[in-house]
Design an enzyme around this catalytic site. Sequence first.
Site, mmCIF file in Angstrom:
data_model
loop_
_atom_site.group_PDB
_atom_site.id
_atom_site.type_symbol
_atom_site.label_atom_id
_atom_site.label_comp_id
_atom_site.label_asym_id
_atom_site.label_seq_id
_atom_site.Cartn_x
_atom_site.Cartn_y
_atom_site.Cartn_z
ATOM 1 N N HIS A 148 31.426 30.405 -25.127
ATOM 2 C CA HIS A 148 31.458 30.942 -24.063
ATOM 3 C C HIS A 148 32.055 31.561 -23.959
ATOM 4 O O HIS A 148 32.477 32.974 -22.784
ATOM 5 C CB HIS A 148 32.144 30.729 -22.974
ATOM 6 C CG HIS A 148 30.737 29.255 -22.499
ATOM 7 N ND1 HIS A 148 31.050 28.672 -21.326
ATOM 8 C CD2 HIS A 148 29.611 28.736 -22.735
ATOM 9 C CE1 HIS A 148 29.810 27.606 -21.215
ATOM 10 N NE2 HIS A 148 28.871 27.947 -22.513
ATOM 11 N N ASP A 177 19.651 18.422 -41.128
ATOM 12 C CA ASP A 177 19.370 17.676 -41.646
ATOM 13 C C ASP A 177 18.606 16.517 -40.624
ATOM 14 O O ASP A 177 18.021 15.587 -40.793
ATOM 15 C CB ASP A 177 19.800 17.605 -43.125
ATOM 16 C CG ASP A 177 19.778 18.234 -44.204
ATOM 17 O OD1 ASP A 177 19.069 19.844 -44.112
ATOM 18 O OD2 ASP A 177 21.029 19.142 -45.005
ATOM 19 N N ASP A 227 14.593 18.508 -46.642
ATOM 20 C CA ASP A 227 16.102 18.971 -46.740
ATOM 21 C C ASP A 227 15.765 20.027 -45.250
ATOM 22 O O ASP A 227 14.445 21.062 -46.924
ATOM 23 C CB ASP A 227 16.374 18.621 -47.388
ATOM 24 C CG ASP A 227 17.857 19.726 -48.190
ATOM 25 O OD1 ASP A 227 18.376 19.683 -46.948
ATOM 26 O OD2 ASP A 227 18.369 19.944 -48.860
ATOM 27 N N ILE A 228 15.806 20.445 -44.055
ATOM 28 C CA ILE A 228 16.108 21.563 -43.805
ATOM 29 C C ILE A 228 16.875 22.598 -44.303
ATOM 30 O O ILE A 228 18.635 22.695 -44.739
ATOM 31 C CB ILE A 228 16.447 21.368 -42.518
ATOM 32 C CG1 ILE A 228 15.561 19.982 -42.162
ATOM 33 C CG2 ILE A 228 16.568 22.540 -42.030
ATOM 34 C CD1 ILE A 228 13.875 20.733 -41.519
ATOM 35 N N ASP A 283 22.221 20.362 -28.528
ATOM 36 C CA ASP A 283 23.556 21.921 -27.866
ATOM 37 C C ASP A 283 24.798 22.321 -28.772
ATOM 38 O O ASP A 283 25.747 21.055 -28.570
ATOM 39 C CB ASP A 283 23.997 21.774 -26.344
ATOM 40 C CG ASP A 283 24.298 22.889 -25.612
ATOM 41 O OD1 ASP A 283 24.678 23.431 -26.480
ATOM 42 O OD2 ASP A 283 24.779 22.329 -24.452
ATOM 43 N N ASP A 325 26.742 28.397 -29.547
ATOM 44 C CA ASP A 325 25.962 27.465 -28.281
ATOM 45 C C ASP A 325 25.553 28.925 -27.466
ATOM 46 O O ASP A 325 25.428 30.092 -26.605
ATOM 47 C CB ASP A 325 27.361 27.818 -27.190
ATOM 48 C CG ASP A 325 26.405 27.015 -25.299
ATOM 49 O OD1 ASP A 325 25.433 26.465 -25.417
ATOM 50 O OD2 ASP A 325 27.511 27.006 -24.950
ATOM 51 N N GLU A 379 20.149 26.999 -18.871
ATOM 52 C CA GLU A 379 20.877 25.832 -18.767
ATOM 53 C C GLU A 379 22.411 26.461 -18.829
ATOM 54 O O GLU A 379 22.966 25.737 -17.783
ATOM 55 C CB GLU A 379 20.684 25.410 -20.541
ATOM 56 C CG GLU A 379 21.859 24.475 -20.181
ATOM 57 C CD GLU A 379 23.640 23.934 -20.556
ATOM 58 O OE1 GLU A 379 23.798 23.211 -21.235
ATOM 59 O OE2 GLU A 379 23.180 25.774 -21.451
ATOM 60 N N GLU A 380 22.771 27.247 -18.893
ATOM 61 C CA GLU A 380 24.291 28.137 -18.716
ATOM 62 C C GLU A 380 24.281 28.141 -16.897
ATOM 63 O O GLU A 380 25.756 28.061 -17.104
ATOM 64 C CB GLU A 380 24.876 28.971 -19.187
ATOM 65 C CG GLU A 380 24.446 28.769 -21.189
ATOM 66 C CD GLU A 380 25.848 28.335 -21.687
ATOM 67 O OE1 GLU A 380 26.734 27.242 -20.508
ATOM 68 O OE2 GLU A 380 25.676 27.881 -22.633
ATOM 69 N N HIS A 422 19.086 24.519 -25.418
ATOM 70 C CA HIS A 422 18.261 25.519 -24.479
ATOM 71 C C HIS A 422 18.739 27.021 -25.986
ATOM 72 O O HIS A 422 20.314 27.038 -26.329
ATOM 73 C CB HIS A 422 19.996 25.960 -23.025
ATOM 74 C CG HIS A 422 21.256 25.785 -24.119
ATOM 75 N ND1 HIS A 422 21.291 26.886 -23.673
ATOM 76 C CD2 HIS A 422 22.561 25.263 -24.021
ATOM 77 C CE1 HIS A 422 23.041 27.670 -24.306
ATOM 78 N NE2 HIS A 422 23.463 25.710 -24.232
HETATM 79 N N1 TRP Z 1 26.306 24.189 -22.970
HETATM 80 C C1 TRP Z 1 27.381 23.317 -22.560
HETATM 81 C C2 TRP Z 1 28.328 24.041 -21.026
HETATM 82 O O1 TRP Z 1 28.530 24.510 -21.883
HETATM 83 C C3 TRP Z 1 28.140 22.519 -23.768
HETATM 84 C C4 TRP Z 1 29.186 21.098 -23.641
HETATM 85 C C5 TRP Z 1 29.573 20.679 -24.081
HETATM 86 C C6 TRP Z 1 28.396 20.069 -23.996
HETATM 87 N N2 TRP Z 1 30.471 19.986 -23.637
HETATM 88 C C7 TRP Z 1 29.249 19.012 -23.786
HETATM 89 C C8 TRP Z 1 27.058 19.119 -24.984
HETATM 90 C C9 TRP Z 1 29.018 18.327 -24.356
HETATM 91 C C10 TRP Z 1 26.554 18.359 -25.173
HETATM 92 C C11 TRP Z 1 27.255 17.854 -24.579
HETATM 93 O O2 TRP Z 1 28.568 22.881 -20.509
HETATM 94 ZN ZN ZN Z 2 25.281 25.443 -24.387
HETATM 95 CA CA CA Z 3 19.718 21.055 -45.124
#
Ligand code: TRP
Ligand code: ZN
Ligand code: CA
Length: 317
Positions: A286, A305, A42-43, A199, A136, A170-171, A124
């Site tokens: 965002h 978990d 269990d986390i 994510d 996020d 990633e962004e 990310h």
């Molecule tokens: N970091 C992603 C983004 O800015 C977040 C996100 C939006 C996402 N829709 C998603 C991640 C669908 C996984 C699946 O676009």
């Molecule tokens: Zn993201």
């Molecule tokens: Ca937990």
Amino acid sequence: MRSLPARAHITAAALLAAGLLAASDTGASATVTTPAAVAAPDISVANVKAHLTQLQSIATANGGNRAHGRPGYKASLDYVKAKLDAAGFTTSVAQFTSGGRTGYNLVADWPGGDTNRTVMAGAHLDSVTAGPGINDNGSGSAAILETALAVSRAQLKPVKHLRFAWWGAEELGMIGSRNYVNSLTTSDRAHIAGYLNFDMIGSPNPGYFVYDDDPTIESTFKAYYAGIGVPTEIETEGDGRSDHAPFKNAGIPVGGLFSGADYIKTAAQAQKWGGTAGRAFDPCYHSSCDRMTNINDTALDRSGDAVAYAVWALAAQ
Ligand code: TRP
Ligand code: ZN
Ligand code: CA
């Protein structure tokens, strides 16, 4: 409830779903005991939130964000790396350039296991410049960090090799993860049995979405949620939107979890999951308000978990 011995109580249904057990092995009993597979821990959501608090403090001390090329990104990476180094992981930092600024990926290997069959979990670590990026994607970053620390505490001896990764930029278009996949040889790619992406997994008005991709990974996550009685939906916002995309494009099996971004929760979804219909899963997506208050603790707890459940199950054989 009947007390159980310490090791390995995973339902036969879950093992079947994870492809870890042949149908002929199930017999009549609903529970099997197998010394080869140790049950996932269990986390602690408190521990996951403690990492988020650190990421929030890092953002606050560095102009309010943890974005690519900004000091808050590198400070975030240093925080995660120090925890992993102290826990016995072999870490490496890879540098890249995007938009004239230096970015970094952090990769952490847990010594042991079959490196020809590596299970990877990634998230990310960068935020947008507008805010601290706690949902996020502090949420995914903190959940995989705490799962990695749990691997160390358990001194897990998985059959497959385990690797965790925190991606930069990633962004800006999955720059860090694409850089990593591009750095792999054909043989390296063939040795990644699966990549699990996390994510946005603590959204304040949460949904429980499972990526509809590799069937074994997908059924493993679904087995976890079925076991706690939480309905899931398929993630349909689009395949290309996070760091699993470069892996998928390279032919590597992928999967992951998502609790929703700026899409609106429907009445049917509020009925099954609670929360507020007609409101975004994450109204602070965002934005500057993606801070500690932008986390649903129940969603973060379940997601953490589920990460550990999948890592344990998929690496077990
Ligand atoms: N970091 C992603 C983004 O800015 C977040 C996100 C939006 C996402 N829709 C998603 C991640 C669908 C996984 C699946 O676009
Ligand atoms: Zn993201
Ligand atoms: Ca937990």
